[in-house]
Design an enzyme around this catalytic site. Structure first.
Site, PDB file in Angstrom:
ATOM      1  N   SER A   1      13.867  71.090  21.972  1.00  0.00           N
ATOM      2  CA  SER A   1      15.073  70.278  22.057  1.00  0.00           C
ATOM      3  C   SER A   1      16.220  70.922  21.268  1.00  0.00           C
ATOM      4  O   SER A   1      16.513  72.098  21.459  1.00  0.00           O
ATOM      5  CB  SER A   1      14.732  68.865  21.573  1.00  0.00           C
ATOM      6  OG  SER A   1      15.762  67.972  21.862  1.00  0.00           O
TER       7      SER A   1
ATOM      8  N   ARG B   1      19.987  54.557  18.991  1.00  0.00           N
ATOM      9  CA  ARG B   1      18.602  55.056  19.030  1.00  0.00           C
ATOM     10  C   ARG B   1      17.833  54.418  20.195  1.00  0.00           C
ATOM     11  O   ARG B   1      17.051  55.076  20.877  1.00  0.00           O
ATOM     12  CB  ARG B   1      17.905  54.750  17.707  1.00  0.00           C
ATOM     13  CG  ARG B   1      16.459  55.228  17.610  1.00  0.00           C
ATOM     14  CD  ARG B   1      16.336  56.732  17.709  1.00  0.00           C
ATOM     15  NE  ARG B   1      15.016  57.206  17.279  1.00  0.00           N
ATOM     16  CZ  ARG B   1      14.665  58.478  17.209  1.00  0.00           C
ATOM     17  NH1 ARG B   1      15.508  59.423  17.567  1.00  0.00           N
ATOM     18  NH2 ARG B   1      13.469  58.836  16.805  1.00  0.00           N
TER      19      ARG B   1
ATOM     20  N   ASP C   1      10.235  65.293  31.645  1.00  0.00           N
ATOM     21  CA  ASP C   1      11.390  65.244  30.737  1.00  0.00           C
ATOM     22  C   ASP C   1      12.639  64.840  31.510  1.00  0.00           C
ATOM     23  O   ASP C   1      13.125  65.573  32.375  1.00  0.00           O
ATOM     24  CB  ASP C   1      11.569  66.636  30.094  1.00  0.00           C
ATOM     25  CG  ASP C   1      12.607  66.654  28.962  1.00  0.00           C
ATOM     26  OD1 ASP C   1      13.476  65.772  28.921  1.00  0.00           O
ATOM     27  OD2 ASP C   1      12.518  67.569  28.120  1.00  0.00           O
TER      28      ASP C   1
ATOM     29  N   HIS D   1      10.475  63.766  27.366  1.00  0.00           N
ATOM     30  CA  HIS D   1      11.071  64.738  26.433  1.00  0.00           C
ATOM     31  C   HIS D   1      10.348  64.760  25.083  1.00  0.00           C
ATOM     32  O   HIS D   1      10.106  65.824  24.513  1.00  0.00           O
ATOM     33  CB  HIS D   1      12.554  64.401  26.248  1.00  0.00           C
ATOM     34  CG  HIS D   1      13.254  65.340  25.334  1.00  0.00           C
ATOM     35  ND1 HIS D   1      13.398  66.688  25.620  1.00  0.00           N
ATOM     36  CD2 HIS D   1      13.835  65.160  24.111  1.00  0.00           C
ATOM     37  CE1 HIS D   1      14.045  67.277  24.624  1.00  0.00           C
ATOM     38  NE2 HIS D   1      14.307  66.379  23.705  1.00  0.00           N
ATOM     39  N   ASP D   2      10.010  63.589  24.555  1.00  0.00           N
ATOM     40  CA  ASP D   2       9.336  63.531  23.251  1.00  0.00           C
ATOM     41  C   ASP D   2       7.954  64.185  23.264  1.00  0.00           C
ATOM     42  O   ASP D   2       7.330  64.326  22.206  1.00  0.00           O
ATOM     43  CB  ASP D   2       9.217  62.085  22.766  1.00  0.00           C
ATOM     44  CG  ASP D   2      10.348  61.705  21.803  1.00  0.00           C
ATOM     45  OD1 ASP D   2      11.086  62.604  21.359  1.00  0.00           O
ATOM     46  OD2 ASP D   2      10.483  60.501  21.506  1.00  0.00           O
TER      47      ASP D   2
HETATM   48  C1  LIG Z   1      10.695  60.986   7.305  1.00  0.00           C
HETATM   49  C2  LIG Z   1      10.411  61.275   8.734  1.00  0.00           C
HETATM   50  O1  LIG Z   1       9.640  60.612   9.368  1.00  0.00           O
HETATM   51  S1  LIG Z   1      11.258  62.551   9.464  1.00  0.00           S
HETATM   52  C3  LIG Z   1      10.173  63.515  10.318  1.00  0.00           C
HETATM   53  C4  LIG Z   1       9.460  62.853  11.458  1.00  0.00           C
HETATM   54  N1  LIG Z   1      10.332  62.547  12.533  1.00  0.00           N
HETATM   55  C5  LIG Z   1      10.739  63.483  13.364  1.00  0.00           C
HETATM   56  O2  LIG Z   1      10.387  64.640  13.315  1.00  0.00           O
HETATM   57  C6  LIG Z   1      11.684  63.001  14.364  1.00  0.00           C
HETATM   58  C7  LIG Z   1      11.094  62.976  15.632  1.00  0.00           C
HETATM   59  N2  LIG Z   1      10.000  61.992  15.721  1.00  0.00           N
HETATM   60  C8  LIG Z   1      10.069  61.033  16.629  1.00  0.00           C
HETATM   61  O3  LIG Z   1      11.032  60.926  17.341  1.00  0.00           O
HETATM   62  C9  LIG Z   1       8.900  60.083  16.719  1.00  0.00           C
HETATM   63  O4  LIG Z   1       8.335  59.901  15.468  1.00  0.00           O
HETATM   64  C10 LIG Z   1       7.799  60.519  17.726  1.00  0.00           C
HETATM   65  C11 LIG Z   1       8.420  60.837  19.047  1.00  0.00           C
HETATM   66  C12 LIG Z   1       7.087  61.755  17.232  1.00  0.00           C
HETATM   67  C13 LIG Z   1       6.785  59.406  17.836  1.00  0.00           C
HETATM   68  O5  LIG Z   1       7.460  58.184  18.081  1.00  0.00           O
HETATM   69  P1  LIG Z   1       6.854  56.797  17.616  1.00  0.00           P
HETATM   70  O6  LIG Z   1       7.967  55.852  17.472  1.00  0.00           O
HETATM   71  O7  LIG Z   1       5.963  56.934  16.428  1.00  0.00           O
HETATM   72  O8  LIG Z   1       5.909  56.448  18.801  1.00  0.00           O
HETATM   73  P2  LIG Z   1       5.873  55.253  19.793  1.00  0.00           P
HETATM   74  O9  LIG Z   1       6.995  55.312  20.737  1.00  0.00           O
HETATM   75  O10 LIG Z   1       4.507  55.278  20.364  1.00  0.00           O
HETATM   76  O11 LIG Z   1       6.105  53.955  18.898  1.00  0.00           O
HETATM   77  C14 LIG Z   1       5.137  53.554  17.988  1.00  0.00           C
HETATM   78  C15 LIG Z   1       5.719  52.533  17.044  1.00  0.00           C
HETATM   79  O12 LIG Z   1       6.349  51.488  17.793  1.00  0.00           O
HETATM   80  C16 LIG Z   1       5.673  50.247  17.546  1.00  0.00           C
HETATM   81  N3  LIG Z   1       5.646  49.525  18.797  1.00  0.00           N
HETATM   82  C17 LIG Z   1       5.047  49.889  19.956  1.00  0.00           C
HETATM   83  N4  LIG Z   1       5.265  48.951  20.903  1.00  0.00           N
HETATM   84  C18 LIG Z   1       6.011  47.991  20.338  1.00  0.00           C
HETATM   85  C19 LIG Z   1       6.556  46.778  20.816  1.00  0.00           C
HETATM   86  N5  LIG Z   1       6.370  46.378  22.062  1.00  0.00           N
HETATM   87  N6  LIG Z   1       7.295  46.020  19.971  1.00  0.00           N
HETATM   88  C20 LIG Z   1       7.496  46.422  18.684  1.00  0.00           C
HETATM   89  N7  LIG Z   1       6.988  47.578  18.181  1.00  0.00           N
HETATM   90  C21 LIG Z   1       6.270  48.352  18.987  1.00  0.00           C
HETATM   91  C22 LIG Z   1       4.297  50.647  17.073  1.00  0.00           C
HETATM   92  O13 LIG Z   1       3.687  49.627  16.324  1.00  0.00           O
HETATM   93  C23 LIG Z   1       4.611  51.872  16.249  1.00  0.00           C
HETATM   94  O14 LIG Z   1       5.116  51.479  15.011  1.00  0.00           O
HETATM   95  P3  LIG Z   1       4.985  52.432  13.712  1.00  0.00           P
HETATM   96  O15 LIG Z   1       5.719  53.678  14.046  1.00  0.00           O
HETATM   97  O16 LIG Z   1       5.610  51.656  12.618  1.00  0.00           O
HETATM   98  O17 LIG Z   1       3.536  52.684  13.515  1.00  0.00           O
HETATM   99  N1  LIG Z   2      12.652  62.139  19.144  1.00  0.00           N
HETATM  100  C1  LIG Z   2      13.407  63.316  18.886  1.00  0.00           C
HETATM  101  C2  LIG Z   2      14.237  63.525  20.107  1.00  0.00           C
HETATM  102  C3  LIG Z   2      15.294  64.549  20.104  1.00  0.00           C
HETATM  103  O1  LIG Z   2      14.831  65.767  20.532  1.00  0.00           O
HETATM  104  C4  LIG Z   2      14.182  63.176  17.601  1.00  0.00           C
HETATM  105  O2  LIG Z   2      14.414  62.047  17.175  1.00  0.00           O
HETATM  106  O3  LIG Z   2      14.514  64.167  16.984  1.00  0.00           O
END
Ligand SMILES: CC(=O)SCCNC(=O)CCNC(=O)[C@H](O)C(C)(C)COP(=O)(O)OP(=O)(O)OC[C@H]1O[C@@H](n2cnc3c(N)ncnc32)[C@H](O)[C@@H]1OP(=O)(O)O
Ligand SMILES: N[C@@H](CCO)C(=O)O
Length: 364
Positions: free
Chosen positions: A137, A203, A291, A320-321
């Site tokens: 990305s 977001r 994606d 994409h994710d």
């Molecule tokens: C300090 C840092 O974290 S920065 C470094 C990490 N972050 C990055 O690198 C940025 C990029 N990361 C991301 O964009 C994301 O973390 C990803 C793409 C890797 C994963 O996305 P997630 O949000 O964890 O996954 P997903 O879409 O499955 O959602 C899961 C969460 O939504 C919640 N959820 C799922 N369905 C529902 C719903 N219907 N209603 C409410 N909450 C829900 C889950 O309980 C879970 O909560 P949690 O994250 O508190 O455990």
């Molecule tokens: N989930 C990713 C998407 C952008 O590539 C982020 O939050 O960084």
């Protein structure tokens, strides 16, 4: 092996592509492993939009002991990008000229500026050559740009779910998200939480582009006999906004979405194809079939115009994710490519002949 966290500081002013100047620059970065005596084991990982330098945390499936990027063999570097929230100079940092946080005065930063800031850190670390540079990305946009700015620096380049030019579709998503921030009445204020409610809406909109119809069908399926607020997709969107608000700020969100829009490797270089043709790194491009934001036609285009590039498509429910989630598939794709490189086989030539018509329509 433990990750180590560091800060690099340059007290020289840093000129930005769009005319702004940062009086000084700080870069937060993580390293794992050690630079070897030959200095030929560097893996530089570029993070995406809301990511951070803590790659040992967010890419655990690819980075760590026994993983593809193993600190026992590699010197792994990941640097938080300018404008972000995680310790590099950004909108919440203090402007040394005023003694106040930058907030709205933080200048526009392009992908090229980020790469130029990486150059400061690279030189400070004594790195002359990068064995592998990888990013997905916004991170892939940086890795690609770096391979063009410094064609002899990167031996192996891995570009995932990324592009050479940010599309009108992507820019439209980003602008819509910025509009959500702008209508938050607190956005005009100068305080760390300005625009935070708007950022939550941004977001939630972004999530739709990071996933797709199928993802929501499966992960947020309607339950029988429910409607109103108890529909899963509703609470999911709201939760995701809250979750980001707990770890990010709206100024950085705004600045980094503009940074993504800035991606155009052909700018002032005689066009995109000419720029891509100048890449000398051995290149693997990975696209994710589902994606919706960086569709695979964009990765096909990269692979077609980067000399000798290989192209692989992975399938993921996450759209994409997928580049953050599908560690197993990405490891497999990269290992296969490494094997083909050793065998000096490029299976791509015939594939691209078949795709000629699609590329012509995309390029025009
Ligand atoms: C300090 C840092 O974290 S920065 C470094 C990490 N972050 C990055 O690198 C940025 C990029 N990361 C991301 O964009 C994301 O973390 C990803 C793409 C890797 C994963 O996305 P997630 O949000 O964890 O996954 P997903 O879409 O499955 O959602 C899961 C969460 O939504 C919640 N959820 C799922 N369905 C529902 C719903 N219907 N209603 C409410 N909450 C829900 C889950 O309980 C879970 O909560 P949690 O994250 O508190 O455990
Ligand atoms: N989930 C990713 C998407 C952008 O590539 C982020 O939050 O960084």
């Amino acid at each position: 092996m433990q990750a180590e966290f560091h800060h690099f500081h340059s007290s020289f002013s840093f000129d930005l592509e769009m005319g702004g100047v940062l009086p000084s620059v700080q870069l937060a970065y993580e390293t794992m492993g050690k630079l070897n005596a030959q200095k030929d084991n560097v893996v530089w990982i570029c993070h995406a939009f809301t990511g951070s330098h803590e790659v040992s945390d967010w890419w655990q499936g690819l980075v760590g002991s026994g993983k593809l990027f193993n600190p026992e063999n590699h010197f792994i570097v990941c640097c938080n990008i300018l404008g972000s929230h995680y310790g590099s100079t950004g909108p919440l940092s203090t402007n040394p000229l005023t003694g106040q946080p930058y907030y709205h005065t933080f200048p526009n930063v392009t992908i090229r500026d980020v790469v130029n800031s990486f150059e400061l850190l690279r030189k400070d670390l004594g790195i002359d050559r990068i064995k592998t540079c990888i990013g997905g990305s916004l991170g892939g946009q940086q890795a690609l740009e770096w391979s063009i700015i410094q064609p002899d620096l990167i031996e192996n380049l891995i570009l995932i779910a990324t592009n050479a030019v940010h599309s009108p579709w992507g820019i439209a998503f980003n602008e819509s998200q910025r509009m959500s921030i702008e209508v938050d009445p607190t956005w005009k204020e100068s305080q760390p939480k300005a625009g935070i409610e708007g950022m939550k809406a941004a977001r939630a909109t972004a999530l739709i582009s990071y996933r797709n119809y199928e993802t929501y069908q499966i992960t947020q399926a309607r339950q029988e006999n429910t409607t109103g607020e108890s529909l899963r997709a509703i609470s999911y969107q709201r939760y995701q906004g809250e979750k980001l608000a707990g770890r990010f700020n709206a100024y950085s969100y705004y600045i980094l979405s503009k940074m993504m829009d800035s991606q155009d490797v052909g700018r002032n270089r005689g066009g995109v194809i000419k720029a891509l043709k100048s890449v000398k790194s051995k290149t693997l491009v990975i696209g994710i079939k589902s994606d919706a934001l960086f569709p695979i036609v964009e990765q096909e285009y990269l692979a077609k115009h980067i000399p000798g590039a290989s192209f692989q498509v992975i399938d993921s429910l996450y759209g994409h994710d997928g580049f953050l989630i599908e560690s197993g598939l990405m490891t497999k794709a990269i290992r296969l490519w490494q094997k083909l490189l050793r065998l000096e086989v490029n299976p791509m030539a015939d594939f691209f002949k078949e795709l000629e018509i699609r590329h012509i329509s995309y390029a025009s």
